[in-house]
Design a protein around this motif. Structure first.
Motif, PDB file in Angstrom:
ATOM      1  N   THR A   1      23.747 -59.562 130.274  1.00 35.21           N
ATOM      2  CA  THR A   1      25.148 -59.634 130.683  1.00 35.21           C
ATOM      3  C   THR A   1      25.510 -58.317 131.363  1.00 35.21           C
ATOM      4  N   VAL A   2      26.670 -58.308 132.000  1.00 35.84           N
ATOM      5  CA  VAL A   2      27.148 -57.100 132.654  1.00 35.84           C
ATOM      6  C   VAL A   2      27.232 -55.956 131.634  1.00 35.84           C
ATOM      7  N   MET A   3      27.756 -56.280 130.432  1.00 32.90           N
ATOM      8  CA  MET A   3      27.877 -55.260 129.386  1.00 32.90           C
ATOM      9  C   MET A   3      26.505 -54.678 129.030  1.00 32.90           C
ATOM     10  N   ASP A   4      25.505 -55.546 128.896  1.00 31.36           N
ATOM     11  CA  ASP A   4      24.144 -55.083 128.582  1.00 31.36           C
ATOM     12  C   ASP A   4      23.673 -54.064 129.620  1.00 31.36           C
ATOM     13  N   VAL A   5      23.952 -54.378 130.884  1.00 36.64           N
ATOM     14  CA  VAL A   5      23.493 -53.504 131.970  1.00 36.64           C
ATOM     15  C   VAL A   5      24.229 -52.168 131.923  1.00 36.64           C
ATOM     16  N   VAL A   6      25.557 -52.230 131.760  1.00 33.57           N
ATOM     17  CA  VAL A   6      26.341 -50.987 131.769  1.00 33.57           C
ATOM     18  C   VAL A   6      25.952 -50.108 130.578  1.00 33.57           C
ATOM     19  N   LEU A   7      25.676 -50.744 129.440  1.00 30.47           N
ATOM     20  CA  LEU A   7      25.289 -49.977 128.248  1.00 30.47           C
ATOM     21  C   LEU A   7      24.020 -49.153 128.473  1.00 30.47           C
ATOM     22  N   MET A   8      23.167 -49.612 129.386  1.00 33.07           N
ATOM     23  CA  MET A   8      21.943 -48.852 129.659  1.00 33.07           C
ATOM     24  C   MET A   8      22.265 -47.428 130.120  1.00 33.07           C
ATOM     25  N   GLY A   9      23.436 -47.255 130.695  1.00 34.84           N
ATOM     26  CA  GLY A   9      23.858 -45.917 131.090  1.00 34.84           C
ATOM     27  C   GLY A   9      24.007 -44.979 129.903  1.00 34.84           C
ATOM     28  N   ARG A  10      24.150 -45.548 128.697  1.00 36.78           N
ATOM     29  CA  ARG A  10      24.317 -44.720 127.503  1.00 36.78           C
ATOM     30  C   ARG A  10      22.990 -44.240 126.930  1.00 36.78           C
ATOM     31  N   LEU A  11      21.887 -44.804 127.396  1.00 38.59           N
ATOM     32  CA  LEU A  11      20.576 -44.361 126.918  1.00 38.59           C
ATOM     33  C   LEU A  11      20.443 -42.872 127.191  1.00 38.59           C
TER      34      LEU A  11
ATOM     35  N   ARG B   1      18.665 -42.605 119.257  1.00 38.56           N
ATOM     36  CA  ARG B   1      17.403 -43.152 119.741  1.00 38.56           C
ATOM     37  C   ARG B   1      17.058 -44.462 119.050  1.00 38.56           C
ATOM     38  N   ILE B   2      17.373 -44.526 117.769  1.00 41.18           N
ATOM     39  CA  ILE B   2      16.931 -45.669 116.972  1.00 41.18           C
ATOM     40  C   ILE B   2      18.111 -46.576 116.651  1.00 41.18           C
ATOM     41  N   GLY B   3      17.880 -47.870 116.730  1.00 41.14           N
ATOM     42  CA  GLY B   3      18.913 -48.839 116.374  1.00 41.14           C
ATOM     43  C   GLY B   3      19.790 -49.196 117.554  1.00 41.14           C
ATOM     44  N   PRO B   4      20.774 -50.066 117.324  1.00 42.68           N
ATOM     45  CA  PRO B   4      21.599 -50.562 118.428  1.00 42.68           C
ATOM     46  C   PRO B   4      22.585 -49.516 118.950  1.00 42.68           C
ATOM     47  N   TYR B   5      23.238 -49.875 120.064  1.00 44.73           N
ATOM     48  CA  TYR B   5      24.286 -49.006 120.611  1.00 44.73           C
ATOM     49  C   TYR B   5      25.439 -48.896 119.619  1.00 44.73           C
ATOM     50  N   ARG B   6      26.147 -47.764 119.657  1.00 37.11           N
ATOM     51  CA  ARG B   6      27.276 -47.553 118.748  1.00 37.11           C
ATOM     52  C   ARG B   6      28.560 -48.031 119.424  1.00 37.11           C
ATOM     53  N   SER B   7      29.630 -48.110 118.615  1.00 37.00           N
ATOM     54  CA  SER B   7      30.897 -48.576 119.190  1.00 37.00           C
ATOM     55  C   SER B   7      31.407 -47.591 120.241  1.00 37.00           C
ATOM     56  N   ALA B   8      31.104 -46.301 120.053  1.00 39.66           N
ATOM     57  CA  ALA B   8      31.507 -45.306 121.061  1.00 39.66           C
ATOM     58  C   ALA B   8      30.835 -45.609 122.408  1.00 39.66           C
ATOM     59  N   ASP B   9      29.587 -46.078 122.351  1.00 42.75           N
ATOM     60  CA  ASP B   9      28.885 -46.431 123.589  1.00 42.75           C
ATOM     61  C   ASP B   9      29.571 -47.601 124.281  1.00 42.75           C
ATOM     62  N   ARG B  10      29.961 -48.591 123.462  1.00 42.26           N
ATOM     63  CA  ARG B  10      30.641 -49.755 124.017  1.00 42.26           C
ATOM     64  C   ARG B  10      31.968 -49.367 124.669  1.00 42.26           C
TER      65      ARG B  10
ATOM     66  N   LEU C   1      26.655 -51.760 138.675  1.00 45.85           N
ATOM     67  CA  LEU C   1      25.615 -50.723 138.652  1.00 45.85           C
ATOM     68  C   LEU C   1      26.240 -49.329 138.746  1.00 45.85           C
ATOM     69  N   ILE C   2      27.352 -49.227 139.471  1.00 50.21           N
ATOM     70  CA  ILE C   2      28.060 -47.947 139.501  1.00 50.21           C
ATOM     71  C   ILE C   2      28.640 -47.658 138.112  1.00 50.21           C
ATOM     72  N   ALA C   3      29.177 -48.709 137.467  1.00 46.37           N
ATOM     73  CA  ALA C   3      29.706 -48.538 136.103  1.00 46.37           C
ATOM     74  C   ALA C   3      28.606 -48.073 135.158  1.00 46.37           C
ATOM     75  N   ARG C   4      27.408 -48.645 135.318  1.00 48.81           N
ATOM     76  CA  ARG C   4      26.288 -48.223 134.478  1.00 48.81           C
ATOM     77  C   ARG C   4      26.006 -46.736 134.677  1.00 48.81           C
ATOM     78  N   ALA C   5      26.051 -46.311 135.945  1.00 49.50           N
ATOM     79  CA  ALA C   5      25.838 -44.896 136.234  1.00 49.50           C
ATOM     80  C   ALA C   5      26.946 -44.042 135.617  1.00 49.50           C
ATOM     81  N   LEU C   6      28.195 -44.526 135.705  1.00 48.96           N
ATOM     82  CA  LEU C   6      29.321 -43.754 135.182  1.00 48.96           C
ATOM     83  C   LEU C   6      29.290 -43.665 133.657  1.00 48.96           C
ATOM     84  N   ALA C   7      28.778 -44.721 133.015  1.00 48.31           N
ATOM     85  CA  ALA C   7      28.700 -44.721 131.552  1.00 48.31           C
ATOM     86  C   ALA C   7      27.854 -43.561 131.043  1.00 48.31           C
ATOM     87  N   ALA C   8      26.985 -43.051 131.912  1.00 47.52           N
ATOM     88  CA  ALA C   8      26.155 -41.910 131.539  1.00 47.52           C
ATOM     89  C   ALA C   8      26.925 -40.591 131.635  1.00 47.52           C
TER      90      ALA C   8
END
Lengths: 248, 284
Positions: free
Chosen positions: A92-102, A107-116, A148-155
């Motif tokens: 989903t779009v959210m899945d893609v944007v969250l990748m910016g938080r990597l 490192r371990i476990g799912p994304y946190r609510s702050a990432d969302r 994709l810009i949002a994904r970049a900005l999430a970083a």
């Protein structure tokens, strides 16, 4: 006072002995809007890969915010060109944007609510927060670009690099994109890569023409002779995007 | 069907078989989703076939050196992991054509396995058992190993779901975000190798690829999120293996082939039934 974002000094790079860049010097200031333009195969992508530390220069040096590129890798966010992605991929779009938080999140476990939250804010900035549940495959090319810009900005980057951001976008959407980049430019350094010399947005401060060597211009200074140096004697004309100049 | 339920109640080997099918379905659904999404089914096929080298070698050593603890599954694990690491190294360092290595491992692995099985003295396990599976052969030792593999795969996927997703979707971006893509790609192939080992008991080497991909292909029609597809595919796979076992028992057919045909039938039905909605989704 503005800091220096990127300093490239006397950099040369070749792929298996085939020279891609020769004696390149380029400085990019913080919160500058730079366009890297030139023909395909001219070394544009090599240049940005060198900046991001994905390639090492064989000669010369690159400094990003005072440190070598590989230590500054996370200060960059990169919006790649379209065709590199698999649009059948189930995300989903959210899945893609969250990748910016990597790299910023645990490192371990799912994304946190702050990432969302941060991903949601990034989607908001690009005007796509209503799309977060949509399948990435189902987006229009303009929406995809924005996601994709949002994904970049999430970083939360200091330098935003966009590779061929206007490819496959119709003129209205291109225009909206530049308005968005102009807004983002108030917060961060923006670098766009384009093979299209014809376009230079009025928001661009500096133009680096790359064809093995790098020639610098201010945005308004691109003239026919520059284009013919880059492309040879072709019938290429500069499209004037400076709308103010047409006013009497 | 009642005949099958009676058999499960009466015989430990039937319960083991059912259990093995369910355990393999969990691993298959989870990792199959990555394999299909990342389009590495060819690699999975190669890993599956190269496993015969390890199974044959373990079987040979067990008989010749009288090592009863040396279950062929241990050999399978070693061979699958070795093949996974070789493929991954080739990809990371780019020292050889990837598809050439994949095909070579496929055939060489099988050849080694066949030689070992041929040279094993005494009563010979049928090669067909390895190639096409024999789920009712799943013993307690094998089951324990399957539980261990399942747990390992589940834990690793929960720990690194987001990195594996990012590496599959956009390697370049993941690298820029500081994700060690070489490590995670190798990890993914190793997980694929272990999943294949769990599936081999159910359907055998030759048919593994079907159970790894068909349930995922069906599940992908109903969801666009990776973890949802994982859950759906695991459930569907569990249904197919259990139903396949039941059907094969009632009709006296090989369980592996029956299971695969069942999964294949579901896939064909769903594909034929949903082309319109899929096309619509793409255009939207």
């Amino acid at each position: 006072m503005k800091k220096r974002a990127v300093t490239i000094s006397d950099v040369s790079f070749s792929y298996d002995g085939v020279s891609a860049l020769e004696n390149v010097n380029l400085n990019i200031e913080e919160r500058e809007f730079t366009a890297i333009i030139g023909p395909n195969g001219g070394g544009k992508t090599t240049l940005i890969k060198l900046m991001m530390g994905l390639l090492q220069p064989q000669m010369g040096s690159i400094v990003v915010f005072g440190v070598p590129p590989w230590s500054a890798r996370r200060r960059f966010a990169y919006v790649p060109q379209h065709p590199r992605l698999d649009y059948e991929f189930p995300v989903t779009v959210m899945d893609v944007v969250l990748m910016g938080r990597l790299g910023s999140t645990a490192r371990i476990g799912p994304y946190r609510s702050a990432d969302r939250e941060s991903a949601m804010r990034a989607l908001d900035v690009v005007g796509c927060s209503n799309l977060y549940k949509r399948s990435f495959a189902a987006l229009s090319s303009g929406q995809r670009q924005r996601s994709l810009i949002a994904r970049a900005l999430a970083a939360q980057p200091d330098i935003l690099i966009l590779d061929e951001p206007t490819a496959n976008l119709d003129p209205t959407v291109q225009n909206d994109l530049y308005e968005l980049l102009h807004e983002l430019n108030k917060e961060m350094t923006v670098i766009i890569v384009s093979h299209d010399v014809g376009f230079v947005s009025k928001y661009v401060h500096k133009v680096a023409c790359v064809n093995r060597q790098v020639v610098l211009h201010s945005a308004s200074a691109i003239k026919g002779d520059v284009i013919s140096t880059l492309y040879g004697e072709m019938n290429v004309r500069m499209v004037d995007h400076d709308h103010h100049s047409r006013e009497p | 069907m009642s005949e099958f339920i009676d058999a499960v109640a009466a015989h430990a080997f039937m319960r083991n078989a059912l259990m093995a099918g369910l355990l393999a379905s969990v691993a298959g659904g989870l990792i199959g989703t990555y394999v299909v999404s990342r389009r590495i089914t060819l690699i999975a096929g190669s890993l599956a076939h190269s496993v015969l080298a390890g199974m044959g070698a373990a079987y040979y050593l067990r008989v010749v050196n009288d090592l009863p603890w040396l279950h062929p599954l241990y050999g399978a694990i070693v061979a699958a992991l070795a093949a996974a690491i070789i493929v991954s190294m080739v990809r990371i360092y780019g020292s050889e054509r990837e598809d050439t290595i994949i095909s070579a491992l496929w055939a060489i692995g099988m050849a080694i396995g066949i030689l070992f099985i041929f040279r094993t003295p005494g009563y010979k396990t049928d090669l067909m058992t390895y190639l096409f599976g024999n789920i009712v052969m799943a013993d307690t030792q094998a089951l324990r190993l399957l539980v261990g593999l399942d747990a390992l795969i589940l834990v690793v996927v929960i720990m690194f779901y987001k990195q594996l997703l990012a590496v599959c979707f956009d390697e370049e971006f993941a690298r820029l975000r500081g994700v060690r893509i070489g490590f995670f790609y190798t990890l993914l192939l190793c997980l694929t190798a272990l999943t294949i080992v769990t599936l081999i008991y159910v359907v055998g080497i030759v048919l593994v690829i079907a159970l790894l991909t068909l349930p995922v292909a069906v599940a992908a029609r109903f969801s666009t999120r990776l973890w949802e597809i994982m859950v759906l595919a695991s459930a569907l796979s569990a249904l197919c293996t259990s139903l396949g076992l039941a059907l094969s028992y009632e009709a006296d057919l090989p369980a592996g082939a029956t299971t695969v045909l069942l999964a294949g039938a579901v896939y064909v039905l769903v594909t034929v039934a949903t082309p319109v909605s899929r096309a619509a989704r793409k255009r939207r």
